[in-house]
Design a protein around this motif. Structure first.
Motif, PDB file in Angstrom:
ATOM      1  N   PRO A 190       1.133  -1.690  -0.249  1.00 13.10           N
ATOM      2  CA  PRO A 190      -0.202  -0.137  -0.028  1.00 13.10           C
ATOM      3  C   PRO A 190       0.659   1.325   0.054  1.00 13.10           C
ATOM      4  N   HIS A 191       1.908   1.221   0.349  1.00 11.61           N
ATOM      5  CA  HIS A 191       3.091   1.912   0.576  1.00 11.61           C
ATOM      6  C   HIS A 191       4.218   2.561  -0.952  1.00 11.61           C
ATOM      7  N   CYS A 192       4.417   1.133  -1.725  1.00  8.05           N
ATOM      8  CA  CYS A 192       4.944   1.540  -3.030  1.00  8.05           C
ATOM      9  C   CYS A 192       4.285   1.027  -4.306  1.00  8.05           C
ATOM     10  N   ASN A 193       3.458   0.492  -3.738  1.00 10.28           N
ATOM     11  CA  ASN A 193       2.541  -0.654  -5.082  1.00 10.28           C
ATOM     12  C   ASN A 193       3.218  -1.453  -5.501  1.00 10.28           C
ATOM     13  N   HIS A 194       4.471  -1.582  -5.149  1.00 11.24           N
ATOM     14  CA  HIS A 194       5.341  -3.007  -5.536  1.00 11.24           C
ATOM     15  C   HIS A 194       3.952  -4.497  -5.100  1.00 11.24           C
ATOM     16  N   SER A 195       4.774  -4.902  -6.694  1.00 10.82           N
ATOM     17  CA  SER A 195       3.874  -6.616  -6.255  1.00 10.82           C
ATOM     18  C   SER A 195       4.711  -7.394  -5.306  1.00 10.82           C
ATOM     19  N   PHE A 196       3.884  -8.166  -4.511  1.00 11.27           N
ATOM     20  CA  PHE A 196       4.334  -9.097  -3.025  1.00 11.27           C
ATOM     21  C   PHE A 196       4.510 -10.616  -4.417  1.00 11.27           C
ATOM     22  N   ASN A 253      10.895  -1.708   2.282  1.00 12.36           N
ATOM     23  CA  ASN A 253      11.045  -0.912   3.730  1.00 12.36           C
ATOM     24  C   ASN A 253       9.963  -0.830   5.072  1.00 12.36           C
ATOM     25  N   SER A 254       8.832  -0.478   4.232  1.00 16.54           N
ATOM     26  CA  SER A 254       7.831   0.514   5.001  1.00 16.54           C
ATOM     27  C   SER A 254       7.189  -0.450   5.935  1.00 16.54           C
ATOM     28  N   GLU A 255       6.960  -0.477   7.648  1.00 19.36           N
ATOM     29  CA  GLU A 255       6.028  -1.467   7.653  1.00 19.36           C
ATOM     30  C   GLU A 255       4.843  -1.083   7.387  1.00 19.36           C
ATOM     31  N   ILE A 256       3.489  -2.141   7.237  1.00 22.61           N
ATOM     32  CA  ILE A 256       2.158  -2.267   6.686  1.00 22.61           C
ATOM     33  C   ILE A 256       1.179  -1.861   7.838  1.00 22.61           C
ATOM     34  N   MET A 272      -3.426  -4.951   2.360  1.00 26.23           N
ATOM     35  CA  MET A 272      -2.664  -5.186   0.925  1.00 26.23           C
ATOM     36  C   MET A 272      -3.354  -4.572  -0.522  1.00 26.23           C
ATOM     37  N   LEU A 273      -2.729  -4.067  -1.129  1.00 20.50           N
ATOM     38  CA  LEU A 273      -3.794  -3.475  -2.528  1.00 20.50           C
ATOM     39  C   LEU A 273      -3.787  -4.752  -3.168  1.00 20.50           C
ATOM     40  N   VAL A 274      -5.454  -5.365  -3.914  1.00 16.53           N
ATOM     41  CA  VAL A 274      -4.976  -6.016  -4.807  1.00 16.53           C
ATOM     42  C   VAL A 274      -5.600  -5.195  -6.642  1.00 16.53           C
ATOM     43  N   ASP A 275      -4.864  -6.472  -7.315  1.00 16.45           N
ATOM     44  CA  ASP A 275      -4.462  -5.510  -8.523  1.00 16.45           C
ATOM     45  C   ASP A 275      -5.975  -5.522  -9.184  1.00 16.45           C
ATOM     46  N   GLY A 276      -6.018  -4.279  -9.271  1.00 12.03           N
ATOM     47  CA  GLY A 276      -7.413  -4.657 -10.543  1.00 12.03           C
ATOM     48  C   GLY A 276      -8.429  -3.415  -9.890  1.00 12.03           C
ATOM     49  N   GLY A 277      -8.335  -3.052  -8.820  1.00  9.07           N
ATOM     50  CA  GLY A 277      -8.824  -2.692  -7.854  1.00  9.07           C
ATOM     51  C   GLY A 277      -9.492  -3.140  -6.668  1.00  9.07           C
ATOM     52  N   GLY A 278      -9.699  -3.043  -4.892  1.00  7.14           N
ATOM     53  CA  GLY A 278      -9.935  -3.589  -3.900  1.00  7.14           C
ATOM     54  C   GLY A 278      -8.114  -3.242  -2.838  1.00  7.14           C
ATOM     55  N   ILE A 279      -9.081  -3.858  -1.898  1.00  8.51           N
ATOM     56  CA  ILE A 279      -8.276  -4.457  -1.125  1.00  8.51           C
ATOM     57  C   ILE A 279      -8.471  -6.126  -0.080  1.00  8.51           C
ATOM     58  N   VAL A 280      -7.140  -6.371   0.326  1.00  7.58           N
ATOM     59  CA  VAL A 280      -7.471  -7.449   1.196  1.00  7.58           C
ATOM     60  C   VAL A 280      -7.139  -7.163   2.067  1.00  7.58           C
ATOM     61  N   SER A 281      -7.411  -7.431   3.413  1.00  7.86           N
ATOM     62  CA  SER A 281      -7.023  -7.046   5.162  1.00  7.86           C
ATOM     63  C   SER A 281      -6.701  -8.888   5.814  1.00  7.86           C
ATOM     64  N   ILE A 282      -5.377  -9.424   5.864  1.00  7.06           N
ATOM     65  CA  ILE A 282      -5.577 -10.355   6.523  1.00  7.06           C
ATOM     66  C   ILE A 282      -4.985 -10.024   8.186  1.00  7.06           C
ATOM     67  N   CYS A 283      -4.844 -11.095   9.388  1.00  8.77           N
ATOM     68  CA  CYS A 283      -4.773 -10.736  10.427  1.00  8.77           C
ATOM     69  C   CYS A 283      -3.101 -10.835  10.709  1.00  8.77           C
ATOM     70  N   THR A 284      -3.024 -10.272  11.505  1.00 10.00           N
ATOM     71  CA  THR A 284      -0.782 -10.503  11.728  1.00 10.00           C
ATOM     72  C   THR A 284      -0.986 -11.859  13.349  1.00 10.00           C
ATOM     73  N   ARG A 285      -1.774 -12.210  13.094  1.00  7.60           N
ATOM     74  CA  ARG A 285      -1.748 -12.943  14.827  1.00  7.60           C
ATOM     75  C   ARG A 285      -1.246 -15.003  13.153  1.00  7.60           C
ATOM     76  N   ARG A 286      -0.436 -15.554  13.798  1.00  4.77           N
ATOM     77  CA  ARG A 286      -0.216 -16.663  13.098  1.00  4.77           C
ATOM     78  C   ARG A 286      -1.176 -17.509  14.298  1.00  4.77           C
ATOM     79  N   GLY A 287      -2.188 -18.242  12.736  1.00  8.33           N
ATOM     80  CA  GLY A 287      -3.157 -19.915  13.152  1.00  8.33           C
ATOM     81  C   GLY A 287      -4.754 -18.298  12.975  1.00  8.33           C
ATOM     82  N   CYS A 288      -4.810 -17.442  13.572  1.00 10.59           N
ATOM     83  CA  CYS A 288      -5.764 -16.789  13.151  1.00 10.59           C
ATOM     84  C   CYS A 288      -6.239 -16.674  11.631  1.00 10.59           C
TER      85      CYS A 288
END
Length: 296
Positions: A190-196, A253-256, A272-288
């Protein structure tokens, strides 16, 4: 008297397993330099035992000087924490107004009959835990049932037995070509728009998503499946169940940073930005397994 009233008897909460005081002391020692690190302490205890035994909470209270009431307040505020051992499969049925008028009480009654337990209980073989909540945020799709992080909408009584059988077999054993809940997405920072996207490493037969993660003591990469609905993951270093990590873009190297908290466990959700438009959000807790997709 106040502290004893805050938590029910040890027979109700701590009967599932023996607490080793040396293990709790080891956890406390590892957080000795933390200030206000109660949540981290409880996270590690739950990771060790699968829940928060009363005996463990009493040791934490004695060693940290915090009142048992305060500790209990934190343990019950966050849904991720549990004062009772839960089953291998967690079933959560919504009884909110929208789901209620669409027949949610009948679904809960059918779940109780099939599992031969009441809501709030765990089956004797420790396979299933049944819980109810007031809202799951999908009111238009009620009755809604969530099993092991998978949402099922407009559930009918006739569907309950099949869902339980599928849970026993494992929802994560999916057929990519047939399961409509599973589809590939490409996301970027969401900062540099570079694909993961990482074409050098495949997960579930597709190029994975590679992001950096950091804990208090370690930093490395995490590779995620690009299939929305898949929970396949590979990590450079071991991340204990229940631990919350920081996500960092490997390109800028920016923290999301989080834009919301997880409705399931209270941990930060990162966008995180979705290619084509939109946002996907994920939980940062391992296992959730909580995640949200908002397409525009």
């Amino acid at each position: 008297m106040e502290q004893n009233a805050a938590i029910s008897s040890k027979d109700n909460i701590c009967a599932e397993g023996k607490v080793e005081s040396k293990d709790i002391l080891r956890i406390l020692e590892s957080h000795n330099k933390d200030r206000g690190g109660l949540i981290s302490i409880l996270e590690e205890i739950q990771s060790e035992y699968g829940y928060l035994p009363e005996e463990a909470l009493r040791i934490v209270s004695e060693r940290t000087g915090r009142s048992l009431v305060d500790i209990y307040g934190v343990a019950t505020f966050y849904r991720f924490f549990s004062l009772q051992a839960k089953g291998k499969h967690l079933i959560c049925a919504c009884l909110g107004t929208a789901c209620h008028v669409r027949g949610a009480p009948r679904i809960v009654a059918e779940l109780e009959q099939q599992l031969t337990i009441k809501a709030g209980q765990t089956t004797p073989d420790k396979e299933f835990t049944l819980e109810t909540v007031n809202c799951l945020g999908a009111c238009a799709l009620g009755p809604v049932v969530v099993i092991d992080g998978h949402y099922f909408s407009k559930v009918r009584k006739s569907k309950v037995k099949q869902l339980l059988e599928q849970a026993g077999e494992g929802f994560d054993k999916f057929d990519i070509g047939k399961d409509e809940r599973i589809f590939p997405i490409e996301v970027s920072c969401p900062h540099c728009n570079h694909s993961f996207k990482d074409k050098t490493f495949a997960i579930d037969g597709y190029p994975c998503l590679k992001i950096n993660v950091a804990t208090d003591h370690q930093q490395g990469w995490i590779r995620l499946s690009c299939l929305y609905g898949s929970y396949s993951v590979s990590t450079e270093f071991e991340i204990p169940e229940g631990m919350v990590v920081n996500f960092i873009c490997p390109h800028c190297n920016s923290e999301i940073h989080s834009t919301s908290d997880c409705s399931q466990c209270g941990a930060p959700m990162i966008p995180m930005l979705v290619d084509g438009g939109g946002i996907v959000s994920i939980c940062t807790r391992r296992g959730c397994k909580n995640h949200m997709l908002d397409l525009v």
